[in-house]
Design a protein around this motif. Structure first.
Motif, PDB file in Angstrom:
ATOM      1  N   GLU A  45       4.145  -3.178 -13.212  1.00 62.76           N
ATOM      2  CA  GLU A  45       3.606  -2.301 -12.002  1.00 62.76           C
ATOM      3  C   GLU A  45       2.010  -2.338 -12.295  1.00 62.76           C
ATOM      4  N   ALA A  46       1.266  -2.620 -11.312  1.00 64.59           N
ATOM      5  CA  ALA A  46      -0.127  -2.668 -11.513  1.00 64.59           C
ATOM      6  C   ALA A  46      -0.752  -1.637 -10.185  1.00 64.59           C
ATOM      7  N   GLU A  47      -1.502  -0.976 -10.489  1.00 65.19           N
ATOM      8  CA  GLU A  47      -2.020  -0.125  -9.420  1.00 65.19           C
ATOM      9  C   GLU A  47      -3.323   0.196  -9.305  1.00 65.19           C
ATOM     10  N   ARG A  48      -3.821  -0.012  -8.156  1.00 71.22           N
ATOM     11  CA  ARG A  48      -5.422   0.500  -8.115  1.00 71.22           C
ATOM     12  C   ARG A  48      -5.628   1.208  -6.816  1.00 71.22           C
ATOM     13  N   ARG A  49      -6.675   1.897  -6.650  1.00 73.60           N
ATOM     14  CA  ARG A  49      -7.169   2.700  -5.536  1.00 73.60           C
ATOM     15  C   ARG A  49      -7.624   1.862  -4.388  1.00 73.60           C
ATOM     16  N   GLY A  50      -7.552   2.069  -3.249  1.00 69.75           N
ATOM     17  CA  GLY A  50      -8.122   1.293  -2.094  1.00 69.75           C
ATOM     18  C   GLY A  50      -6.955   0.229  -1.612  1.00 69.75           C
ATOM     19  N   THR A 102       0.824  -1.296  -0.047  1.00 67.73           N
ATOM     20  CA  THR A 102      -0.008   0.031   0.062  1.00 67.73           C
ATOM     21  C   THR A 102       0.989   1.153  -0.061  1.00 67.73           C
ATOM     22  N   GLU A 103       0.432   2.185  -0.852  1.00 70.42           N
ATOM     23  CA  GLU A 103       1.194   3.465  -0.686  1.00 70.42           C
ATOM     24  C   GLU A 103       0.280   4.552  -0.712  1.00 70.42           C
ATOM     25  N   THR A 104       0.808   5.970  -0.455  1.00 74.63           N
ATOM     26  CA  THR A 104      -0.056   7.009  -0.385  1.00 74.63           C
ATOM     27  C   THR A 104       0.135   7.876  -1.564  1.00 74.63           C
ATOM     28  N   ARG A 105      -0.947   8.456  -2.132  1.00 74.99           N
ATOM     29  CA  ARG A 105      -0.664   9.368  -3.182  1.00 74.99           C
ATOM     30  C   ARG A 105      -1.568  10.792  -3.151  1.00 74.99           C
ATOM     31  N   GLY A 106      -1.346  11.733  -3.574  1.00 73.27           N
ATOM     32  CA  GLY A 106      -1.909  13.065  -3.318  1.00 73.27           C
ATOM     33  C   GLY A 106      -1.579  13.831  -2.067  1.00 73.27           C
ATOM     34  N   ARG A 107      -2.375  14.875  -1.762  1.00 76.70           N
ATOM     35  CA  ARG A 107      -2.106  15.714  -0.583  1.00 76.70           C
ATOM     36  C   ARG A 107      -3.372  16.312  -0.264  1.00 76.70           C
ATOM     37  N   GLY A 108      -3.527  16.652   0.810  1.00 77.21           N
ATOM     38  CA  GLY A 108      -4.868  17.114   1.523  1.00 77.21           C
ATOM     39  C   GLY A 108      -5.897  16.221   1.224  1.00 77.21           C
ATOM     40  N   LYS A 109      -6.739  16.901   0.626  1.00 80.45           N
ATOM     41  CA  LYS A 109      -8.208  16.346   0.394  1.00 80.45           C
ATOM     42  C   LYS A 109      -8.207  15.269  -0.723  1.00 80.45           C
ATOM     43  N   SER A 110      -7.198  15.469  -1.661  1.00 73.77           N
ATOM     44  CA  SER A 110      -7.156  14.519  -2.647  1.00 73.77           C
ATOM     45  C   SER A 110      -6.260  13.134  -2.041  1.00 73.77           C
ATOM     46  N   ARG A 111      -5.740  13.161  -0.880  1.00 74.73           N
ATOM     47  CA  ARG A 111      -4.679  12.459  -0.371  1.00 74.73           C
ATOM     48  C   ARG A 111      -5.493  10.863  -0.377  1.00 74.73           C
ATOM     49  N   THR A 118      -5.246   6.002  -0.527  1.00 77.80           N
ATOM     50  CA  THR A 118      -4.268   4.980  -0.575  1.00 77.80           C
ATOM     51  C   THR A 118      -4.469   4.165  -1.647  1.00 77.80           C
ATOM     52  N   VAL A 119      -3.231   3.602  -2.332  1.00 74.46           N
ATOM     53  CA  VAL A 119      -3.327   2.815  -3.581  1.00 74.46           C
ATOM     54  C   VAL A 119      -2.604   1.463  -3.324  1.00 74.46           C
ATOM     55  N   THR A 120      -3.031   0.391  -3.858  1.00 73.80           N
ATOM     56  CA  THR A 120      -2.493  -0.750  -3.550  1.00 73.80           C
ATOM     57  C   THR A 120      -1.477  -1.200  -4.981  1.00 73.80           C
ATOM     58  N   VAL A 121      -0.145  -1.250  -4.890  1.00 70.66           N
ATOM     59  CA  VAL A 121       0.571  -1.489  -6.094  1.00 70.66           C
ATOM     60  C   VAL A 121       1.256  -2.959  -6.092  1.00 70.66           C
ATOM     61  N   VAL A 122       1.221  -3.497  -7.072  1.00 76.03           N
ATOM     62  CA  VAL A 122       1.582  -5.017  -7.448  1.00 76.03           C
ATOM     63  C   VAL A 122       2.872  -4.698  -8.244  1.00 76.03           C
TER      64      VAL A 122
END
Length: 207
Positions: free
Chosen positions: A167-172, A69-78, A80-84
């Motif tokens: 790399e494959a990424e999806r929110r949550g 899991t990694e964090t993307r964005g800042r503030g209200k747009s922050r 979490t995504v899951t990256v394989v």
């Protein structure tokens, strides 16, 4: 109810809702940890957690694999995504670049700026391609690889193969074994298809 009890009742209800929300969040966090740990154990991989970031690492086809899991964005747009991530080794040439085609790429095509193409309408519309060789064209056009590519694209918001790294990424954040498998298995299926087809193509060329 006496009027002077109104603020007290409101405060109690507010506290109840806050405490309830915290307990629900903690329960969900615990379920996630348990799911990730069990997922790693069942597949012979390793689970770790650091500063709230969950990660499973291991090997697939003797190549390094991870889901984190990694964090993307800042503030209200922050968010979490899951990256394989998976090292594909020599299953693909190092110069091959495959990326999830975005709106910007489609707009560039309209003004005549195009990426390389395979000659397959579905794949060319789905991916931005560079560094194609005769070998990689044959591998990517194989039915098993094409289906696996499109499935990985379908279940992810971002996907790329660059310098042999997938790399494959999806929110949550997945919170169950089934959800984790739905993120990981399409990537592993694609890696297996690439490995098999690249081996077949090289064997045919050597013969």
């Amino acid at each position: 109810m006496p009027a002077d009890l109104g603020p007290v009742v409101f405060l109690l209800l507010t506290c109840f809702l806050v405490v309830g929300g915290v307990l629900v969040a903690l329960g969900e966090r615990r379920r996630r940890r348990e799911a990730w740990s069990r997922f790693a154990t069942e597949r012979g991989w390793q689970y770790s957690e650091s500063w709230g970031q969950l990660e499973v690492q291991g090997l697939h086809q003797e190549r390094q694999f991870s889901i984190t899991t990694e964090t993307r964005g800042r503030g209200k747009s922050r968010h979490t995504v899951t990256v394989v991530r998976l090292d594909l080794g020599d299953s693909v040439p190092p110069e091959l670049h495959v990326e999830h085609e975005c709106l910007g790429d489609k707009l560039l095509k309209l003004v005549g700026i195009r990426d390389e193409e395979l000659g397959n309408e579905v794949l060319d519309a789905a991916f931005d391609l560079e560094g194609l060789s005769p070998e990689s064209r044959e591998v990517l056009l194989a039915d098993t690889v094409a289906r696996a590519l499109l499935e990985v694209r379908r279940v992810n918001e971002r996907f790329c193969i660059i310098s042999g790294l997938l790399e494959a990424e999806r929110r949550g954040t997945p919170s169950s074994l089934e959800a984790l498998a739905s993120r990981v298995d399409p990537v592993l299926d694609l890696a297996d298809a690439l490995h098999a087809e690249s081996g077949r193509v090289r064997g045919y060329q050597e013969a």
